[in-house]
Design an enzyme around this catalytic site. Structure first.
Site, PDB file in Angstrom:
ATOM      1  N   LYS A  49     -12.769  19.115 -27.758  1.00 14.71           N
ATOM      2  CA  LYS A  49     -11.882  20.250 -27.521  1.00 14.71           C
ATOM      3  C   LYS A  49     -11.389  20.817 -28.853  1.00 14.71           C
ATOM      4  O   LYS A  49     -11.166  20.075 -29.810  1.00 14.71           O
ATOM      5  CB  LYS A  49     -10.703  19.783 -26.674  1.00 14.71           C
ATOM      6  N   LYS A  54     -11.925  17.032 -34.615  1.00 12.14           N
ATOM      7  CA  LYS A  54     -13.325  16.779 -34.972  1.00 12.14           C
ATOM      8  C   LYS A  54     -13.550  16.938 -36.471  1.00 12.14           C
ATOM      9  O   LYS A  54     -14.211  16.114 -37.101  1.00 12.14           O
ATOM     10  CB  LYS A  54     -14.258  17.748 -34.227  1.00 12.14           C
ATOM     11  N   LYS A  80     -14.949  29.120 -36.093  1.00 14.68           N
ATOM     12  CA  LYS A  80     -13.781  29.152 -36.968  1.00 14.68           C
ATOM     13  C   LYS A  80     -14.147  28.795 -38.406  1.00 14.68           C
ATOM     14  O   LYS A  80     -13.391  29.069 -39.333  1.00 14.68           O
ATOM     15  CB  LYS A  80     -12.711  28.172 -36.475  1.00 14.68           C
ATOM     16  N   ASP A 168     -15.337  23.046 -25.894  1.00 14.61           N
ATOM     17  CA  ASP A 168     -14.739  23.688 -24.726  1.00 14.61           C
ATOM     18  C   ASP A 168     -15.255  25.099 -24.502  1.00 14.61           C
ATOM     19  O   ASP A 168     -14.567  25.951 -23.962  1.00 14.61           O
ATOM     20  CB  ASP A 168     -13.208  23.684 -24.803  1.00 14.61           C
TER      21      ASP A 168
END
Length: 339
Positions: A49, A54, A80, A168
């Site tokens: 998620k 991570k 991102k 996600d």
């Protein structure tokens, strides 16, 4: 070209080309290799998620692997583009998509040095993604991997290639490693909260789906991040039939050092043993077929006070929708008698 009696004339160039083709076809192929494998690259996709940690986990894991003498490539596959920020002290890494577009406009080719950077033995790059509202992140992932293949990705001699994926988002691009057998195994990062375990379960479902279609990717295990000891993530891993590779505690020292872009997975430091164990488990854990959980099974990991699962749903009525009672009108459907 002139013709005689309807038969085309063969030019001298064609004669030479045919001779070259015959000579090439006559060469015996090399015998298949029978010796021991000298280099096997483990390609591992890590899902979780957004915001679960991570990038923090991978930066410290890859750093520890490099310190153990392994050649490691970390590839950020999140739009991102923040996978490598911790590794590079908060600095932004030029993305492959952005660099490729800029080079194309200038009529130049992308080189390794334009997109791949290193720190203390760890090699890292970011695929990147389109600007907000201007494209599909999944398509960006596909384009990024196409560029990597042109740069010779399959010939690079790494021990480990770690791929950081957003978990996600249910999208073909983000599921690429699982759908196309581009990695050998998957690792999920989760915590003791329902949403992160929901994402982890979705990843397990995707792996199992493609295994049924003949795929070979398996789940090697779970990393529990920000572990507060409540046990929901460990229970999920047990029920799904996958091991816990490491449990990173919810610790103020870890949070503070991570926020200041400090690598804590260094040999000889307070948290070294944690990431040494994780590096060993990641390397040795075999890919397994997970057992995805149902929604009710996921909810069962948490108390009713947390999930509200003791709530009883009440069906809506037509009066709720329009504010008044309506007479039921007969249907105009024509029903034919059976012959």
């Amino acid at each position: 070209m002139s013709h005689t009696c309807g038969t085309p004339t063969v030019s001298p160039i064609q004669v030479v080309q045919r001779a070259q083709l015959r000579a090439e076809a006559a060469i015996e192929p090399d015998a298949p290799a029978t010796g021991p494998v000298t280099k096997t690259t483990q390609i591992i996709a890590i899902y979780g998620k957004g915001g679960i940690g991570k990038s923090f986990t991978l930066a410290n894991l890859s750093y520890m692997m490099a310190q153990q003498g392994k050649k490691v490539l970390l590839i950020g596959c999140d739009p991102k583009s923040d996978t490598t920020s911790l590794l590079f002290g908060g600095k932004a890494c030029p993305t492959i998509i952005e660099t490729s577009s800029r080079k194309k406009l200038a009529g130049e080719a992308v080189s390794i040095g334009d997109v791949c950077f290193k720190r203390d033995g760890v090699f890292a790059m970011e695929l990147g993604g389109p600007e907000v509202g201007r494209g599909c992140g999944g398509r960006g992932i596909i384009h990024g991997f196409e560029t990597l293949e042109k740069l010779g990705f399959h010939d690079w001699g790494f021990d480990y290639v770690l791929l950081d994926f957003l978990g996600d988002v249910v999208c073909g691009g983000f599921g690429l490693p699982i759908a196309r057998d581009m990695c050998q195994k998957v690792i999920v990062v989760g915590s003791n909260d329902l949403q992160s375990l929901y994402v982890a379960n979705n990843v397990c479902s995707a792996v199992e789906y493609f295994r049924k279609l003949g795929g070979n990717v398996g789940v090697a295990g779970m990393v529990i991040n920000k572990d507060d000891g409540t046990g929901e993530a460990a229970a999920f891993a047990k029920n799904a039939g996958i091991p816990v590779l490491a449990a990173i505690p919810a610790n103020e020292d870890i949070r503070r050092k991570s926020a200041s872009y400090e690598i804590i997975g260094r040999p000889g430091t307070q948290w070294a043993s944690l990431f040494e164990e994780l590096a060993t488990n990641v390397a040795e854990a075999p890919p397994m077929r997970p057992k995805p959980q149902t929604q009710d099974q996921l909810l069962g990991l948490f108390s009713a006070e947390v999930t509200g699962r003791d709530f009883q749903m009440e069906p809506a009525s037509l009066f709720d929708m329009v504010g008044q009672h309506h007479a039921v009108k007969p249907s105009l459907e024509v029903v034919y008698d059976k012959v």
